[in-house]
Design an enzyme around this catalytic site. Structure first.
Site, mmCIF file in Angstrom:
data_model
loop_
_atom_site.group_PDB
_atom_site.id
_atom_site.type_symbol
_atom_site.label_atom_id
_atom_site.label_comp_id
_atom_site.label_asym_id
_atom_site.label_seq_id
_atom_site.Cartn_x
_atom_site.Cartn_y
_atom_site.Cartn_z
ATOM 1 N N HIS A 10 16.264 4.027 -9.204
ATOM 2 C CA HIS A 10 16.811 4.443 -7.904
ATOM 3 C C HIS A 10 16.700 3.317 -6.876
ATOM 4 O O HIS A 10 15.631 2.737 -6.715
ATOM 5 C CB HIS A 10 16.021 5.668 -7.424
ATOM 6 C CG HIS A 10 16.549 6.284 -6.172
ATOM 7 N ND1 HIS A 10 15.741 6.638 -5.127
ATOM 8 C CD2 HIS A 10 17.806 6.637 -5.815
ATOM 9 C CE1 HIS A 10 16.472 7.188 -4.165
ATOM 10 N NE2 HIS A 10 17.727 7.195 -4.562
ATOM 11 N N HIS A 52 20.991 1.395 2.685
ATOM 12 C CA HIS A 52 20.818 2.844 2.757
ATOM 13 C C HIS A 52 20.971 3.374 4.182
ATOM 14 O O HIS A 52 21.712 4.325 4.429
ATOM 15 C CB HIS A 52 19.452 3.242 2.198
ATOM 16 C CG HIS A 52 19.230 4.718 2.133
ATOM 17 N ND1 HIS A 52 18.812 5.461 3.225
ATOM 18 C CD2 HIS A 52 19.389 5.604 1.119
ATOM 19 C CE1 HIS A 52 18.710 6.731 2.879
ATOM 20 N NE2 HIS A 52 19.057 6.848 1.605
HETATM 21 O O1 G3P Z 1 22.318 8.955 -5.474
HETATM 22 C C1 G3P Z 1 21.199 9.752 -5.408
HETATM 23 C C2 G3P Z 1 20.322 9.506 -4.211
HETATM 24 O O2 G3P Z 1 20.203 8.135 -3.971
HETATM 25 C C3 G3P Z 1 20.826 10.182 -2.972
HETATM 26 O O3 G3P Z 1 19.978 10.106 -1.878
HETATM 27 O O4 G3P Z 1 19.230 9.163 0.271
HETATM 28 O O5 G3P Z 1 18.313 8.263 -1.827
HETATM 29 O O6 G3P Z 1 20.642 7.785 -1.189
HETATM 30 P P1 G3P Z 1 19.531 8.769 -1.146
HETATM 31 MG MG MG Z 2 21.335 6.682 -2.989
#
Ligand code: G3P
Ligand code: MG
Length: 248
Positions: A10, A52
């Site tokens: 992630h 982000h």
């Molecule tokens: O793509 C899944 C996840 O990344 C969504 O939430 O806020 O971490 O971008 P966020």
């Molecule tokens: Mg994300």
């Protein structure tokens, strides 16, 4: 139904290195990860970059907006120091740089389209166009090598579909939405990406029975990951690729 890898790092490997940077991608790769999720936003001059938050302050020092800053200036900014002094000077990478890195290292990409407020249409369109241009040689080959574009924004995904229908799409939902099936149909999406905290076993079965891929974010406990896989979840991303290995 889900031709992609099962475990994704992630935001690169965003808890082990500064999220959404090449350093994070290198960290995931060093741990054996060939699958990644990251967030893409537009600069002021419409260049997709990995980011982000729409405003500076957390991962990039200072104040101001990503949508108010040109890409050349963004690439001079320090996206690493907030995480650790070892990463001082780590730049904000462009999406195009990251595509080249990932293709060079056989890393599969889940590209999350993350529009700054009010920029949904342009972000979806431009990210899809660039994805299509960089994968023009793959489109007629193995579809599992194409990036999967996901977003919480229907507007961004509609724009992506119009701009590059050949690049697959997935809808991101935090909470269950009663219209999830018609939303996926409208987008000709291949998968639903949900917050695992709000997924029930019943809903997971419904999604799988409808023929869609099912992906969860962000799963950091191995026991929970096992449970989700038992429910039929196809894949998930984790902040801790050191705790949940790629071959989990
Ligand atoms: O793509 C899944 C996840 O990344 C969504 O939430 O806020 O971490 O971008 P966020
Ligand atoms: Mg994300």
């Amino acid at each position: 139904m889900w031709p992609y890898p099962k475990v994704l790092a992630h935001r690169g490997a965003g808890k082990l290195a500064p999220e959404n940077t090449l350093a994070a991608l290198r960290c995931g790769l060093a741990l054996g990860f060939h699958a990644v999720e990251f967030d893409v936003m537009l600069s002021k001059d419409s260049v997709p970059v990995l980011m982000h938050d729409p405003e500076f302050g957390r991962t990039v020092a200072g104040s101001g907006l990503v949508a108010g800053t040109n890409a050349a200036d963004l690439q001079e900014m320090d996206a690493g120091s907030w995480f650790d002094v070892r990463f001082r000077g780590e730049p904000v990478p462009s999406y195009e740089q990251v595509i080249h890195f990932c293709r060079g290292h056989q890393i599969w990409m889940n590209t999350e389209i993350k529009p700054s407020p009010g920029h949904d249409e342009a972000t979806g369109r431009i990210v899809a166009e660039l994805s299509a241009a960089c994968f023009a040689d793959v489109v007629s080959g193995d579809p599992a090598r194409l990036p999967l574009l996901s977003s919480f924004s229907m507007t961004a995904l509609r724009a992506a579909k119009r701009a590059a229908p050949q690049i697959p799409r997935a809808l991101l939902l935090d909470n269950p939405h009663p219209d999830w099936k018609s939303m996926l149909q409208e987008l000709s999406a291949v998968a639903l990406h949900v917050n695992h905290k709000h997924l029930s076993q019943e809903w997971a079965a419904e999604i799988k029975n409808a023929g869609y891929g099912l992906f969860c974010y962000t799963v950091n406990e191995p026991e929970r990951a096992h449970e989700l896989l038992r429910w039929g979840v196809d894949a998930f991303c984790t902040d801790y690729p050191d705790r949940i290995p790629a071959d989990f």
